[in-house]
Design a protein around this motif. Structure first.
Motif, PDB file in Angstrom:
ATOM      1  N   ARG A  21       0.855  -1.187   0.000  1.00  0.00           N
ATOM      2  CA  ARG A  21       0.000   0.000   0.000  1.00  0.00           C
ATOM      3  C   ARG A  21       0.887   1.231   0.000  1.00  0.00           C
ATOM      4  O   ARG A  21       1.930   1.262   0.652  1.00  0.00           O
ATOM      5  CB  ARG A  21      -0.942   0.004   1.221  1.00  0.00           C
ATOM      6  N   ALA A  22       0.436   2.251  -0.723  1.00  0.00           N
ATOM      7  CA  ALA A  22       1.241   3.475  -0.803  1.00  0.00           C
ATOM      8  C   ALA A  22       1.436   4.111   0.564  1.00  0.00           C
ATOM      9  O   ALA A  22       2.431   4.811   0.803  1.00  0.00           O
ATOM     10  CB  ALA A  22       0.581   4.464  -1.755  1.00  0.00           C
ATOM     11  N   ALA A  23       0.494   3.866   1.475  1.00  0.00           N
ATOM     12  CA  ALA A  23       0.626   4.451   2.816  1.00  0.00           C
ATOM     13  C   ALA A  23       1.886   3.968   3.522  1.00  0.00           C
ATOM     14  O   ALA A  23       2.406   4.653   4.409  1.00  0.00           O
ATOM     15  CB  ALA A  23      -0.615   4.113   3.647  1.00  0.00           C
ATOM     16  N   ALA A  24       2.385   2.782   3.104  1.00  0.00           N
ATOM     17  CA  ALA A  24       3.601   2.270   3.735  1.00  0.00           C
ATOM     18  C   ALA A  24       4.811   3.127   3.395  1.00  0.00           C
ATOM     19  O   ALA A  24       5.825   3.073   4.093  1.00  0.00           O
ATOM     20  CB  ALA A  24       3.839   0.824   3.298  1.00  0.00           C
ATOM     21  N   LEU A  25       4.729   3.907   2.331  1.00  0.00           N
ATOM     22  CA  LEU A  25       5.840   4.762   1.932  1.00  0.00           C
ATOM     23  C   LEU A  25       5.827   6.124   2.618  1.00  0.00           C
ATOM     24  O   LEU A  25       6.803   6.868   2.548  1.00  0.00           O
ATOM     25  CB  LEU A  25       5.827   4.966   0.414  1.00  0.00           C
ATOM     26  N   LEU A  26       4.717   6.471   3.256  1.00  0.00           N
ATOM     27  CA  LEU A  26       4.624   7.770   3.925  1.00  0.00           C
ATOM     28  C   LEU A  26       5.451   7.763   5.204  1.00  0.00           C
ATOM     29  O   LEU A  26       5.485   6.766   5.934  1.00  0.00           O
ATOM     30  CB  LEU A  26       3.167   8.100   4.234  1.00  0.00           C
ATOM     31  N   ARG A  27       6.094   8.876   5.466  1.00  0.00           N
ATOM     32  CA  ARG A  27       6.895   9.013   6.676  1.00  0.00           C
ATOM     33  C   ARG A  27       6.141   9.849   7.699  1.00  0.00           C
ATOM     34  O   ARG A  27       5.533  10.870   7.337  1.00  0.00           O
ATOM     35  CB  ARG A  27       8.226   9.700   6.364  1.00  0.00           C
ATOM     36  N   PRO A  28       6.159   9.450   8.946  1.00  0.00           N
ATOM     37  CA  PRO A  28       5.527  10.295   9.965  1.00  0.00           C
ATOM     38  C   PRO A  28       6.277  11.612  10.125  1.00  0.00           C
ATOM     39  O   PRO A  28       7.513  11.643  10.052  1.00  0.00           O
ATOM     40  CB  PRO A  28       5.622   9.434  11.237  1.00  0.00           C
ATOM     41  N   GLU A  29       5.533  12.676  10.340  1.00  0.00           N
ATOM     42  CA  GLU A  29       6.151  13.999  10.478  1.00  0.00           C
ATOM     43  C   GLU A  29       6.662  14.173  11.902  1.00  0.00           C
ATOM     44  O   GLU A  29       6.105  14.920  12.709  1.00  0.00           O
ATOM     45  CB  GLU A  29       5.156  15.099  10.111  1.00  0.00           C
ATOM     46  N   GLN A  30       7.712  13.477  12.194  1.00  0.00           N
ATOM     47  CA  GLN A  30       8.333  13.588  13.507  1.00  0.00           C
ATOM     48  C   GLN A  30       9.827  13.298  13.355  1.00  0.00           C
ATOM     49  O   GLN A  30      10.243  12.559  12.473  1.00  0.00           O
ATOM     50  CB  GLN A  30       7.713  12.604  14.494  1.00  0.00           C
ATOM     51  N   VAL A  31      10.593  13.906  14.201  1.00  0.00           N
ATOM     52  CA  VAL A  31      12.039  13.729  14.190  1.00  0.00           C
ATOM     53  C   VAL A  31      12.480  13.352  15.596  1.00  0.00           C
ATOM     54  O   VAL A  31      11.722  13.469  16.574  1.00  0.00           O
ATOM     55  CB  VAL A  31      12.759  15.010  13.730  1.00  0.00           C
ATOM     56  N   ALA A  32      13.692  12.884  15.695  1.00  0.00           N
ATOM     57  CA  ALA A  32      14.221  12.506  17.001  1.00  0.00           C
ATOM     58  C   ALA A  32      14.249  13.717  17.929  1.00  0.00           C
ATOM     59  O   ALA A  32      14.567  14.823  17.502  1.00  0.00           O
ATOM     60  CB  ALA A  32      15.632  11.937  16.841  1.00  0.00           C
ATOM     61  N   PRO A  33      13.893  13.519  19.187  1.00  0.00           N
ATOM     62  CA  PRO A  33      13.882  14.664  20.113  1.00  0.00           C
ATOM     63  C   PRO A  33      15.283  15.183  20.388  1.00  0.00           C
ATOM     64  O   PRO A  33      16.280  14.493  20.164  1.00  0.00           O
ATOM     65  CB  PRO A  33      13.240  14.075  21.385  1.00  0.00           C
ATOM     66  N   PHE A  34      15.307  16.405  20.869  1.00  0.00           N
ATOM     67  CA  PHE A  34      16.588  17.028  21.212  1.00  0.00           C
ATOM     68  C   PHE A  34      17.245  16.262  22.354  1.00  0.00           C
ATOM     69  O   PHE A  34      16.621  15.999  23.393  1.00  0.00           O
ATOM     70  CB  PHE A  34      16.353  18.481  21.623  1.00  0.00           C
ATOM     71  N   SER A  35      18.486  15.849  22.144  1.00  0.00           N
ATOM     72  CA  SER A  35      19.197  15.058  23.141  1.00  0.00           C
ATOM     73  C   SER A  35      20.579  15.671  23.362  1.00  0.00           C
ATOM     74  O   SER A  35      21.521  15.379  22.617  1.00  0.00           O
ATOM     75  CB  SER A  35      19.314  13.602  22.681  1.00  0.00           C
ATOM     76  N   PRO A  36      20.721  16.532  24.340  1.00  0.00           N
ATOM     77  CA  PRO A  36      22.014  17.195  24.536  1.00  0.00           C
ATOM     78  C   PRO A  36      23.071  16.324  25.186  1.00  0.00           C
ATOM     79  O   PRO A  36      24.228  16.723  25.284  1.00  0.00           O
ATOM     80  CB  PRO A  36      21.653  18.375  25.433  1.00  0.00           C
TER      81      PRO A  36
END
Length: 712
Positions: free
Chosen positions: A84-99
């Motif tokens: 399914r094409a939905a499998a190619l979509l990426r969630p709009e999230q990135v790794a949290p800030f980790s200092p």
């Protein structure tokens, strides 16, 4: 009546009796040792036979498992989820800030920790109090300066992270917009979008075993609702030539039983039929928009044409499958050959092992003149991860030729583990080079490096080169050290390609979206994709790592020794005698742990090597920091540690002021690696040094194996 002998004769006789008893005792000991040695040799022979028999059984089981996987290819593939094409979509999230360590404020000293010490008189007590206040003020100012540096580093790192996060979100949104555009194009039956969608469906499939090719050329006839495509099939050598392996103790060798030719050919035809049926199944299962009325599928192998001797696409199977007929089939219960040739009226070569071709019904080139090509844009950098295995080997051979060598790719079968044969014409340093190519995403295991070394020895080559798109762990570097082996990781490969005018990237290259054809009635797409891997879009670049904070209380360990032996100084961050992981082994190919707690350091004058250690930053799981020295086999290939004497470790603070020295053991003849000692964490959190002394005749390889790092 007898009497005891006296005098010299009696003494001499008693000495002879004692010597005779001693000789008898020694003879008994010798016989016992010989008996034990014979028993030991019998046990070794028995263990050797048992190991060889077990190895033969293991090889037979592996062959049988491969045959079973080939026989169940279609059944296993039909059980997988539909694309399914939905499998190619990426969630709009990135790794949290980790200092990381920058998140922890620098602790400020407390006045109560600086009590006046000593002083029997009022003047001495006043002086002691003044000294305590001075120490407090000095440490407080140093902590304030360190805290200011930390806050500045934290602010810089946050700015870098925010910039990176914005770029990642923008990239994700561009990717998702492209997927949405393709889906909308499929609904409109736009040929380019249809080809892109179904090519992605075949590329994302996890049904294909390792070693199966993934090359496809496709076109879509919008008027007829027909997808026309060429799909690359596996070669004849995909079916094991050996049926079983049996160990023969009398000859101390394995005997391979060949698989009957008729059985091997029949299984190969069955595999080809399963491949075509599985491709049809995945295409119709992915057709959620309902744009495929039929599929014209041709299966080919890329090989030398027996008639002309030239490289060619040889069609071994072809079928034209209408949707209505195909969806009525129960693929998990059919005989693949009968289903393809009888139920679907397809054609399958009777002698595919001899490359006897069949005539395809329809080719992608026959669809029309308005052709739009994807995946072959000469202006784009090819993604090495997604490159066809044969094309990747050809690229590596071209790189060696660009470097002034003679290089050719080998045939897939009977290549002896060699992908590229190269010859360096240099009169002294050159010679025959065998090259293996590993298009991996994960770290190359040390066993691959050991196998390459065996291939170098078997082929009588001067050098072996292992080229990969990923990287090598410490175990691989340790094994290759001092041997005629060269390891080229993914970043190094890309750098070499660019240096010699070739192209390649690790991951998709960023480029402008290609313009659509002015005549989008039909389209052709040639996709050369990789082995099954992660779904498209699942991997994202890692966020910028926080720079390892360097607290003011780090130490430098300076090492010096007598003798001219060339040594590699290493450190292993361990729990007990097991290293935490490959990244926590600091040596000549890994200069720092991930957290920066241990790293190599430029030695001060008088020292021959140095390490920088921040004990407070070591992982909580670590309770031991092991220091080791090993002979550098490239500089001193025949040296041992007998010249390693009068060794010392100088403890230096962050200002490079010496605070103490530690003695370590001298080296011994025959040993090429030595544990110098280890810092061990005490229950109160302090660290104490324990002298080492364990030596290893097998060098650094044996030492790291003893600490849990896999070398082979």
């Amino acid at each position: 009546m007898s009497r005891r002998s006296t005098g010299l004769v009696g003494i001499w006789a008693e000495m002879q009796r004692q010597q005779q008893r001693q000789r008898e005792f020694e003879a008994r000991q010798l016989r016992e040792r010989e008996r034990q040695e014979r028993a030991h040799q019998r046990q070794l022979a028995q263990n050797h036979r048992e190991w060889r028999q077990a190895d033969a059984r293991r090889r037979t089981e592996e062959i049988e498992a491969r045959v079973t996987a080939l026989q169940s290819l279609l059944t296993a593939g039909c059980r997988g989820p539909a694309f399914r094409a939905a499998a190619l979509l990426r969630p709009e999230q990135v790794a949290p800030f980790s200092p990381g360590a920058l998140a922890q404020p620098v602790p400020l000293p407390h006045p109560q920790q600086y009590q006046a010490q000593g002083g029997w008189t009022a003047n001495r007590r006043a002086q002691a109090q003044a000294e305590a206040r001075a120490r407090f003020e000095h440490d407080w100012q140093a902590a304030q300066a360190a805290e200011a540096r930390r806050q500045q580093q934290l602010a810089d790192h946050r700015r870098q992270y925010e910039q990176w996060a914005q770029e990642q979100l923008a990239e994700i949104r561009r990717h998702n917009a492209g997927i949405t555009e393709v889906v909308e194009g499929v609904a409109r039956r736009d040929p380019e979008a249809v080809v892109a969608y179904f090519s992605a469906a075949l590329s994302a499939s996890t049904a294909w075993p390792e070693g199966f090719p993934r090359q496809v050329s496709a076109a879509y006839d919008a008027a007829a609702g027909q997808l026309v495509l060429d799909w690359e099939l596996p070669r004849y050598d995909i079916v094991p030539e050996v049926k079983s392996v049996r160990y023969m103790p009398s000859l101390d060798q394995d005997k391979e039983t060949a698989r009957p030719v008729t059985q091997r050919r029949a299984l190969y035809r069955e595999v080809l039929a399963q491949c075509l049926l599985l491709v049809l199944h995945e295409l119709f299962a992915a057709d959620e928009p309902g744009v495929l009325e039929s599929v014209a599928l041709n299966g080919f192998v890329d090989d030398h044409d027996p008639a002309t001797g030239r490289q060619a696409h040889i069609c071994l199977a072809t079928v034209m499958a209408p949707r209505g007929l195909f969806t009525q089939l129960h693929l998990e219960q059919v005989d693949p050959v009968s289903c393809l040739t009888d139920a679907l009226r397809g054609r399958l070569s009777g002698r595919p092992d001899q490359l006897t071709a069949v005539r395809p019904a329809r080719r992608p080139e026959d669809v029309g003149d308005g052709v739009v090509t994807h995946g072959a844009d000469g202006g784009e950098e090819p993604d090495l991860y997604e490159m066809d295995p044969l094309a990747f080997e050809a690229l590596v051979a071209e790189l060696f030729r660009a470097m002034g060598m003679q290089a050719v790719t080998t045939q897939r079968s009977n290549d002896g583990g060699v992908d590229v044969d190269a010859l360096d014409p240099a009169p002294i340093t050159g010679g025959k080079i065998v090259v293996q190519v590993k298009r991996y995403r994960n770290t190359v295991p040390p066993t691959a490096v050991r196998d390459l070394y065996g291939t170098v020895q078997d082929a009588g080559a001067n050098k072996g080169v292992l080229v990969t798109t990923s990287r090598f762990g410490p175990g691989s570097h340790t094994f290759a050290n001092g041997k005629p082996l060269e390891l080229i990781s993914g970043p190094e490969l890309v750098d070499l390609l660019h240096r010699y005018g070739l192209r390649g990237t690790l991951g998709p290259a960023r480029s402008a979206q290609p313009a659509r054809s002015a005549q989008p009635a039909q389209s052709v797409q040639s996709v050369q994709s990789a082995q099954p891997g992660r779904p498209a879009g699942s991997a994202r670049p890692a966020p910028p790592a926080a720079p390892p904070a360097t607290p003011p209380d780090h130490n430098v360990l300076g090492l010096y020794w007598s003798g001219q032996v060339a040594l590699d100084i290493c450190a292993l961050v361990c729990t007990g005698n097991r290293v935490l992981g490959d990244d926590h082994f600091v040596f000549f190919n890994n200069h720092s742990t991930p957290d920066g707690a241990v790293s190599t350091f430029a030695p001060a004058p008088g020292d021959k090597a140095a390490l920088r250690v921040c004990f407070d930053a070591l992982p909580r799981a670590a309770d031991r920091l092991v220091l080791a020295a090993a002979v550098d086999p490239q500089t001193d290939p025949h040296a041992d540690l007998s010249a390693f004497t009068d060794a010392r470790i100088r403890l230096l603070d962050s200002t490079m002021a010496e605070t103490g020295t530690l003695d370590v053991s001298d080296g011994r003849p025959g040993e090429t690696a030595l544990v110098l000692g280890s810092f061990r964490r005490r229950p109160n959190g302090d660290w104490t040094f324990v002298l080492g002394g364990k030596g290893y005749p097998g060098g650094l390889e044996q030492l790291v194996q003893d600490h849990g790092i896999e070398v082979a």
